[in-house]
Design a protein around this motif. Structure first.
Motif, PDB file in Angstrom:
ATOM      1  N   ILE A  93      17.036  -6.242  54.349  1.00 25.37           N
ATOM      2  CA  ILE A  93      16.571  -7.380  52.969  1.00 25.37           C
ATOM      3  C   ILE A  93      15.557  -8.014  52.413  1.00 25.37           C
ATOM      4  O   ILE A  93      14.394  -7.608  53.131  1.00 25.37           O
ATOM      5  CB  ILE A  93      17.694  -8.430  53.716  1.00 25.37           C
ATOM      6  N   THR A 125      17.545 -13.141  47.498  1.00 25.62           N
ATOM      7  CA  THR A 125      17.433 -11.839  48.728  1.00 25.62           C
ATOM      8  C   THR A 125      18.551 -10.192  48.496  1.00 25.62           C
ATOM      9  O   THR A 125      19.458 -10.474  47.225  1.00 25.62           O
ATOM     10  CB  THR A 125      18.576 -12.485  49.931  1.00 25.62           C
ATOM     11  N   PHE A 127      19.402  -6.009  48.998  1.00 23.05           N
ATOM     12  CA  PHE A 127      20.160  -5.186  50.138  1.00 23.05           C
ATOM     13  C   PHE A 127      19.266  -4.311  49.752  1.00 23.05           C
ATOM     14  O   PHE A 127      19.157  -4.014  48.724  1.00 23.05           O
ATOM     15  CB  PHE A 127      21.528  -5.285  50.451  1.00 23.05           C
ATOM     16  N   ILE A 142      24.503 -11.453  53.796  1.00 22.27           N
ATOM     17  CA  ILE A 142      24.090 -11.237  55.206  1.00 22.27           C
ATOM     18  C   ILE A 142      24.307 -11.209  56.139  1.00 22.27           C
ATOM     19  O   ILE A 142      24.175 -10.575  57.495  1.00 22.27           O
ATOM     20  CB  ILE A 142      22.671 -11.839  54.716  1.00 22.27           C
TER      21      ILE A 142
END
Length: 416
Positions: A93, A125, A127, A142
């Motif tokens: 992340i 955030t 990925f 997450i």
């Protein structure tokens, strides 16, 4: 520096290699490449000298974070293009923190004007998935992914900890850059889990990681965005401009870990208070605050007390906080407060109730000395004052707060 014995390649990315160190279990060798990329690697160029600049930048940033007390994987610089770090399993992340709205945020949030200021900073955030262009994830995604790394499953406590640590990293670096009249607009960081299960800031932090606008002016930006904006027709002259910008950043970072200018002077009314005062000094030292101890009684030697105080105040280039330690009837703090212009903090020894405390609290009008009871609190109060003009001290205080909060999250998790 000599290159340590290298083992197996752990991972190789677009701009760096990570290699095991067989003679140093738990550590790895991180080597940068003379390579610059953008757009998930679609755009890429060789750039001679970038590896050394990126390594120098990363090392200085992590030294600042380590000095503040933020847990990172960084151990030491190893050479011009490499450093030694703790071996980590990386959380896939990217944590992005934004102070000003710009770049991709504007595309995802139409209607928000460029330069919109986030207070507190905005967090996002993403990925890590190049094939799908690093999609934005929510914190719920997450947590639901249940990443398990070195025996640790990333759950709510870990996500909240990363959230706090990310903000702390940004604010520490933002305040540091502001001392050079440079705005840290946004930045991204990553986390790793060490082999013994600790969450640490990991990977690299260099000019690929942030937007920097000298004097807050986007036209003066010194970061990777200059390269992104070049389009497809990139000339050697363009690359040299990018390199000069990156070198400017690395050079400026040399100035971000100055020696502390301010100091704390502890005045004690009697030698019997030495143990209490040494405890104050210990806490000051932990916070990076220089501290001196002096003995002088405002009742028995007022002229000497004021002479000592005047000597310290005469050093106008060094911010000063005085801590007064006097038991029974405290005249020391009020007398100093009435004759100096710097902050004075009373910290009576061994007093928790009764007249000893009252004499420090019930001071005459026109005096601004404050009172705390414990040595650690006195040191924190003094550091908070000095930290307003010293970003290194401020950073230690900010990291201390963050580490306390993260520790509580871990304690709560352990009780489940």
């Amino acid at each position: 520096m000599t290159t340590p014995k290298l083992g197996k390649l752990v991972i190789e990315g677009k701009t760096k290699r990570v290699i095991d160190l067989p003679d140093s279990p738990g550590l790895v060798y991180v080597e940068s490449k003379d390579r610059i990329t953008a757009g998930d690697g679609v755009k890429a160029h060789d750039l001679e000298g970038k590896a050394a600049i990126s390594t120098a930048t990363t090392a200085k940033v992590f030294e600042l974070l380590n000095s503040a007390g933020i847990p990172t994987h960084f151990k030491q610089l190893n050479g011009p293009t490499s450093f030694i770090a703790e071996k980590c399993a990386m959380v896939p992340i990217e944590w992005v923190t934004r102070r000003l709205a710009t770049g991709s945020f504007l595309k995802r949030n139409p209607g928000v004007p460029e330069g919109f200021r986030f207070a507190p900073p905005c967090q996002e955030t993403f990925f890590k998935d190049d094939a799908n262009h690093d999609p934005q994830w929510s914190q719920e995604q997450i947590i639901s992914a249940k990443f398990t790394l070195n025996g640790l499953t990333i759950g709510q406590a870990e996500v909240l900890a990363m959230q706090r640590m990310t903000i702390c990293v940004f604010e520490v670096l933002e305040r540091a850059w502001s001392t050079l009249d440079c705005a840290l607009v946004d930045m991204k960081i990553e986390f790793g889990i060490t082999e013994d299960g600790r969450l640490v800031v990991a990977d690299v932090i260099d000019s690929d990681s942030w937007r920097l606008w000298p004097s807050g002016d986007k036209r003066l930006m010194k970061d990777k965005q200059v390269y992104r904006d070049l389009g497809t027709n990139v000339t050697q002259q363009h690359l040299e401009t990018v390199k000069r910008n990156f070198q400017w950043v690395a050079d400026q970072l040399e100035k971000l870990l100055p020696q502390p200018r301010g100091r704390v002077v502890v005045f004690m009314g009697s030698a019997s208070d030495v143990a209490h005062c040494r405890e104050i000094k210990r806490h000051c030292t932990e916070l990076g605050v220089p501290c001196e101890l002096r003995v002088s009684s405002a009742h028995k030697g007022p002229h000497d007390t004021l002479r000592m105080a005047a000597e310290y105040e005469a050093d106008a280039d060094r911010p000063l906080v005085i801590i007064a330690v006097a038991g029974r009837s405290n005249g020391l703090g009020p007398v100093l407060s009435g004759n100096v212009s710097c902050p004075v903090i009373n910290c009576p020894p061994g007093a928790t109730t009764g007249n000893d405390v009252w004499s420090s609290l019930n001071v005459p009008s026109g005096l601004g000395c404050t009172t705390v009871l414990y040595p650690g609190a006195a040191a924190l109060a003094a550091a908070s004052i000095l930290g307003q003009t010293d970003h290194v001290i401020w950073s230690k205080l900010r990291a201390k707060q963050m580490n306390t909060a993260v520790g509580l999250l871990q304690t709560d998790k352990n009780l489940e």
